[in-house]
Design a protein around this motif. Structure first.
Motif, PDB file in Angstrom:
ATOM      1  N   GLY A  78       6.701 -26.821  57.310  1.00  0.00           N
ATOM      2  CA  GLY A  78       7.037 -27.701  56.203  1.00  0.00           C
ATOM      3  C   GLY A  78       6.601 -27.215  54.843  1.00  0.00           C
ATOM      4  N   GLY A  79       5.670 -26.271  54.772  1.00  0.00           N
ATOM      5  CA  GLY A  79       5.203 -25.788  53.484  1.00  0.00           C
ATOM      6  C   GLY A  79       4.543 -26.872  52.658  1.00  0.00           C
ATOM      7  N   PRO A  80       3.338 -27.348  53.055  1.00  0.00           N
ATOM      8  CA  PRO A  80       2.671 -28.404  52.292  1.00  0.00           C
ATOM      9  C   PRO A  80       2.372 -27.955  50.865  1.00  0.00           C
ATOM     10  CG  PRO A  80       1.130 -27.357  53.812  1.00  0.00           C
ATOM     11  CD  PRO A  80       2.492 -26.843  54.158  1.00  0.00           C
ATOM     12  N   ASP A  81       2.295 -28.911  49.952  1.00  0.00           N
ATOM     13  CA  ASP A  81       1.945 -28.586  48.573  1.00  0.00           C
ATOM     14  C   ASP A  81       0.532 -28.031  48.473  1.00  0.00           C
ATOM     15  OD1 ASP A  81       4.407 -29.559  47.748  1.00  0.00           O
ATOM     16  OD2 ASP A  81       3.641 -31.586  47.419  1.00  0.00           O
ATOM     17  N   ARG A  82      -0.349 -28.492  49.368  1.00  0.00           N
ATOM     18  CA  ARG A  82      -1.725 -28.011  49.355  1.00  0.00           C
ATOM     19  C   ARG A  82      -2.170 -27.809  50.784  1.00  0.00           C
ATOM     20  NH1 ARG A  82      -4.588 -29.529  45.231  1.00  0.00           N
ATOM     21  NH2 ARG A  82      -3.425 -27.921  44.186  1.00  0.00           N
ATOM     22  N   ALA A  83      -2.765 -26.646  51.078  1.00  0.00           N
ATOM     23  CA  ALA A  83      -3.295 -26.328  52.404  1.00  0.00           C
ATOM     24  C   ALA A  83      -4.804 -26.173  52.306  1.00  0.00           C
ATOM     25  CB  ALA A  83      -2.661 -25.048  52.938  1.00  0.00           C
ATOM     26  N   ILE A  84      -5.528 -26.911  53.133  1.00  0.00           N
ATOM     27  CA  ILE A  84      -6.993 -26.864  53.171  1.00  0.00           C
ATOM     28  C   ILE A  84      -7.372 -26.228  54.497  1.00  0.00           C
ATOM     29  CG2 ILE A  84      -9.082 -28.273  53.211  1.00  0.00           C
ATOM     30  CD1 ILE A  84      -7.350 -30.325  51.504  1.00  0.00           C
ATOM     31  N   ILE A  85      -7.991 -25.054  54.439  1.00  0.00           N
ATOM     32  CA  ILE A  85      -8.141 -24.219  55.625  1.00  0.00           C
ATOM     33  C   ILE A  85      -9.615 -23.897  55.870  1.00  0.00           C
ATOM     34  CG2 ILE A  85      -7.443 -22.096  56.769  1.00  0.00           C
ATOM     35  CD1 ILE A  85      -5.081 -23.819  56.068  1.00  0.00           C
ATOM     36  N   GLY A  86     -10.103 -24.258  57.070  1.00  0.00           N
ATOM     37  CA  GLY A  86     -11.424 -23.807  57.499  1.00  0.00           C
ATOM     38  C   GLY A  86     -11.388 -22.328  57.850  1.00  0.00           C
ATOM     39  N   VAL A  87     -12.260 -21.547  57.230  1.00  0.00           N
ATOM     40  CA  VAL A  87     -12.190 -20.083  57.383  1.00  0.00           C
ATOM     41  C   VAL A  87     -13.395 -19.528  58.135  1.00  0.00           C
ATOM     42  CG1 VAL A  87     -10.720 -19.784  55.357  1.00  0.00           C
ATOM     43  CG2 VAL A  87     -13.212 -19.735  55.081  1.00  0.00           C
ATOM     44  N   ASP A  88     -14.042 -20.355  58.948  1.00  0.00           N
ATOM     45  CA  ASP A  88     -15.196 -19.870  59.711  1.00  0.00           C
ATOM     46  C   ASP A  88     -14.793 -19.126  60.977  1.00  0.00           C
ATOM     47  OD1 ASP A  88     -17.047 -20.802  57.890  1.00  0.00           O
ATOM     48  OD2 ASP A  88     -17.206 -22.767  58.836  1.00  0.00           O
ATOM     49  N   GLU A  89     -13.512 -19.177  61.349  1.00  0.00           N
ATOM     50  CA  GLU A  89     -12.989 -18.357  62.446  1.00  0.00           C
ATOM     51  C   GLU A  89     -11.898 -17.448  61.886  1.00  0.00           C
ATOM     52  OE1 GLU A  89     -14.817 -21.899  63.766  1.00  0.00           O
ATOM     53  OE2 GLU A  89     -12.787 -21.913  62.982  1.00  0.00           O
TER      54      GLU A  89
ATOM     55  N   SER B  38     -18.529 -24.162  56.591  1.00  0.00           N
ATOM     56  CA  SER B  38     -19.854 -24.721  56.822  1.00  0.00           C
ATOM     57  C   SER B  38     -20.764 -23.580  57.241  1.00  0.00           C
ATOM     58  CB  SER B  38     -19.816 -25.798  57.905  1.00  0.00           C
ATOM     59  OG  SER B  38     -21.120 -26.254  58.200  1.00  0.00           O
ATOM     60  N   GLY B  39     -21.706 -23.236  56.376  1.00  0.00           N
ATOM     61  CA  GLY B  39     -22.685 -22.205  56.726  1.00  0.00           C
ATOM     62  C   GLY B  39     -22.594 -20.944  55.911  1.00  0.00           C
ATOM     63  N   GLN B  40     -21.479 -20.682  55.262  1.00  0.00           N
ATOM     64  CA  GLN B  40     -21.363 -19.467  54.459  1.00  0.00           C
ATOM     65  C   GLN B  40     -20.889 -19.799  53.051  1.00  0.00           C
ATOM     66  OE1 GLN B  40     -18.039 -16.793  55.297  1.00  0.00           O
ATOM     67  NE2 GLN B  40     -17.133 -18.290  56.691  1.00  0.00           N
ATOM     68  N   LYS B  41     -21.400 -19.049  52.087  1.00  0.00           N
ATOM     69  CA  LYS B  41     -20.954 -19.196  50.707  1.00  0.00           C
ATOM     70  C   LYS B  41     -19.626 -18.468  50.554  1.00  0.00           C
ATOM     71  CE  LYS B  41     -22.223 -18.412  45.895  1.00  0.00           C
ATOM     72  NZ  LYS B  41     -23.277 -17.935  44.955  1.00  0.00           N
ATOM     73  N   LEU B  42     -18.652 -19.132  49.971  1.00  0.00           N
ATOM     74  CA  LEU B  42     -17.345 -18.536  49.759  1.00  0.00           C
ATOM     75  C   LEU B  42     -17.235 -18.054  48.325  1.00  0.00           C
ATOM     76  CD1 LEU B  42     -15.077 -21.140  51.611  1.00  0.00           C
ATOM     77  CD2 LEU B  42     -16.042 -19.023  52.502  1.00  0.00           C
ATOM     78  N   ALA B  43     -16.849 -16.803  48.170  1.00  0.00           N
ATOM     79  CA  ALA B  43     -16.720 -16.206  46.847  1.00  0.00           C
ATOM     80  C   ALA B  43     -15.249 -15.940  46.553  1.00  0.00           C
ATOM     81  CB  ALA B  43     -17.530 -14.906  46.771  1.00  0.00           C
ATOM     82  N   GLY B  44     -14.980 -15.527  45.334  1.00  0.00           N
ATOM     83  CA  GLY B  44     -13.624 -15.187  44.954  1.00  0.00           C
ATOM     84  C   GLY B  44     -13.090 -16.099  43.874  1.00  0.00           C
ATOM     85  N   PRO B  45     -11.926 -15.766  43.320  1.00  0.00           N
ATOM     86  CA  PRO B  45     -11.385 -16.509  42.175  1.00  0.00           C
ATOM     87  C   PRO B  45     -10.630 -17.776  42.550  1.00  0.00           C
ATOM     88  CG  PRO B  45      -9.939 -14.682  42.701  1.00  0.00           C
ATOM     89  CD  PRO B  45     -11.109 -14.579  43.636  1.00  0.00           C
ATOM     90  N   GLY B  46     -10.483 -18.066  43.840  1.00  0.00           N
ATOM     91  CA  GLY B  46      -9.707 -19.218  44.269  1.00  0.00           C
ATOM     92  C   GLY B  46     -10.495 -20.512  44.258  1.00  0.00           C
ATOM     93  N   TRP B  47      -9.963 -21.506  44.996  1.00  0.00           N
ATOM     94  CA  TRP B  47     -10.596 -22.826  45.106  1.00  0.00           C
ATOM     95  C   TRP B  47     -11.341 -22.859  46.422  1.00  0.00           C
ATOM     96  CZ3 TRP B  47      -7.368 -27.881  43.907  1.00  0.00           C
ATOM     97  CH2 TRP B  47      -8.248 -28.964  43.773  1.00  0.00           C
TER      98      TRP B  47
END
Length: 468
Positions: A220-231, A255-264
């Motif tokens: 469907g291509g959501p307007d916003r995707a919220i993705i857990g990136v621990d795996e 949960s548990g790691q600091k996320l870096a980068g220019p994104g959200w």
């Protein structure tokens, strides 16, 4: 009710007459379709007839006269083998769908499109935490005064909700069974919490399981995707969805790691939730004192819910205030009693080793109740957390298998959950936590995890623990 659109005057077969199947029959009829209802269970057919729903034996169906087959999520459609009625529909070229597909097909109407603030749909999937995340999103929205309904794999069936009003947010929990088969998946915001092995027989392995979850984002291509990136699967999917590193349509959570980068990016470490945008921190929340969100796994749920609320325009402090009043869900790290310095925690929803591991990490000095119908691998993966466990109290079908995997670690085997609970209560000392985190399905002794959790609560009460 959401009347189903697109089948006016046409016959639609409905296979499976549980909660979602009965709601589907009603919604099809409301939209002008002719539902042909069937369930192989005589008890389910009797309940349907008692509600005035006409039955039609699909073994005698003329599939050339049927526009579609709508099946309930518990009915296999591919692996390990498709249900015979579903196989007949596929052989006849009849489209197969489920109530989720019908919901997305029928949600937008002429009335909603003309609203100044059309209603939105938030859909949450993942292996663990999706129920708590869904409930927390709904709670935050309600606490802030925004109209919201919660449905799907939690609470109300999707076709049974009230027609949405202006500005309303519908929050859906969706299982892999639901996302895999739905012919339409068009949420405004989609959430992926995490991935761990589960339901692999239904999906033909881990790859099929991930593919079923991924459809929510790819179809469907959501307007916003919220993705857990621990795996790795979540990290891979976030990379596929984002057009560039700074693409704000993808929010990465951890949960548990600091996320870096220019994104959200939104992450929780050491009990604090932090929101970063364009490499700069814009908000922080102390999660440690929030009783409804104990442990790192719930902090991941908090990150996901916070991301949804921010995507809908909520201010960080309003979200924090709403989170603080969340009491949690039954059977998910639920504090059911405290007596003599001993806490009693019901996490009956921990039906696999990964979710049980998250519960074990949330507490110390644990007297651990585990057992039921174990899944592939049993509890071998939980060895790193056994230093938190004073003793394991094993019950049910897989108790002896679990005992072998525990080796020399203190444990005892019981026939029933009630016996195991009574022993844990008798041996518990001040500072201990008696934790039900079964790491197994409930179907050897209980109809579902809710019944197992209620049995634990009753056993605690019988052991003279006093509720706070």
């Amino acid at each position: 009710m959401i009347p189903v659109q697109g089948y006016e005057g046409r016959a639609v077969a409905v296979l499976g007459l549980g909660r979602s199947g009965l709601a589907t029959c009603r919604a099809l009829a409301a939209g002008g379709a002719v539902p042909l209802a069937w369930d192989d269970s005589p008890e389910s057919r009797a309940r349907a007839e008692a509600e005035g729903i006409a039955l039609h034996d699909l073994a005698r169906a003329d599939w050339s006269q049927i526009a579609a087959l709508v099946t309930s999520p518990g009915i296999p459609h591919l692996y390990p083998a498709p249900n015979r009625h579903l196989a007949a529909a596929l052989a006849a070229g009849v489209p197969v769908d489920n109530d989720i597909g019908l919901f997305f097909r029928s949600f937008a109407t002429a009335q909603t499109i003309e609203m100044d603030q059309p209603p939105k749909v938030v859909a949450v999937t993942g292996s663990n935490g999706k129920s708590t995340t869904t409930a927390l999103i709904h709670h935050i929205l309600t606490a802030m005064g925004r109209p919201s309904q919660m449905a799907g794999n939690i609470g109300t069936g999707v076709l049974s909700i009230d027609p949405p009003q202006e500005g309303e947010v519908i929050v859906l929990e969706l299982s892999s069974y639901q996302t895999e088969l739905a012919r339409a998946l068009t949420p405004d915001i989609a959430v992926f919490t995490n991935l761990s092995p589960d339901h692999l027989d239904r999906h033909g392995g881990m790859g099929g399981y991930f593919a079923a979850k991924r459809r929510l984002f790819a179809e469907g291509g959501p307007d916003r995707a919220i993705i857990g990136v621990d795996e790795i699967e979540g990290l891979f999917m976030a990379g596929q969805l984002a057009e560039a590193a700074e693409d704000g349509r993808v929010i990465r959570i951890s949960s548990g790691q600091k996320l870096a980068g220019p994104g959200w990016n939104i992450f929780a470490r050491k009990g604090f939730l932090a929101e970063y945008r364009a490499g700069r921190q814009v908000a922080s929340i102390d999660l440690r004192a929030m009783p409804g969100l104990p442990g790192a796994h719930n902090h991941q749920n908090a990150c996901a819910a916070y991301a949804v609320a921010r995507s809908l325009g909520a201010a960080p402090r309003l979200v924090e205030d709403a989170m603080a009043s969340f009491t949690g869900l039954p059977h998910r790290s639920q504090l059911v009693a405290e007596a003599g310095g001993v806490r009693y925690i019901n996490d009956s929803k921990a039906t696999n080793a990964d979710s049980a591991g998250k519960a074990l990490q949330a507490f110390d000095h644990i007297r651990w109740l585990a057992g039921g119908l174990g899944k592939d691998g049993g509890i071998a993966s939980l060895a790193p957390y056994l230093d938190r466990v004073a003793k394991a109290y094993l019950f049910g079908h897989s108790a002896r298998d679990f005992a072998l995997q525990l080796g020399e670690h203190p444990h005892e085997i019981f026939d029933t959950l009630e016996q195991a609970t009574a022993s844990a209560i008798a041996e518990a000392r001040s500072g201990d936590t008696v934790l039900l985190a079964p790491a197994a399905a409930s179907f050897d002794q209980f109809p579902d995890f809710e019944a197992r959790g209620e049995a634990f609560i009753a056993a605690v009460q019988a052991g003279h623990a006093t509720h706070e």
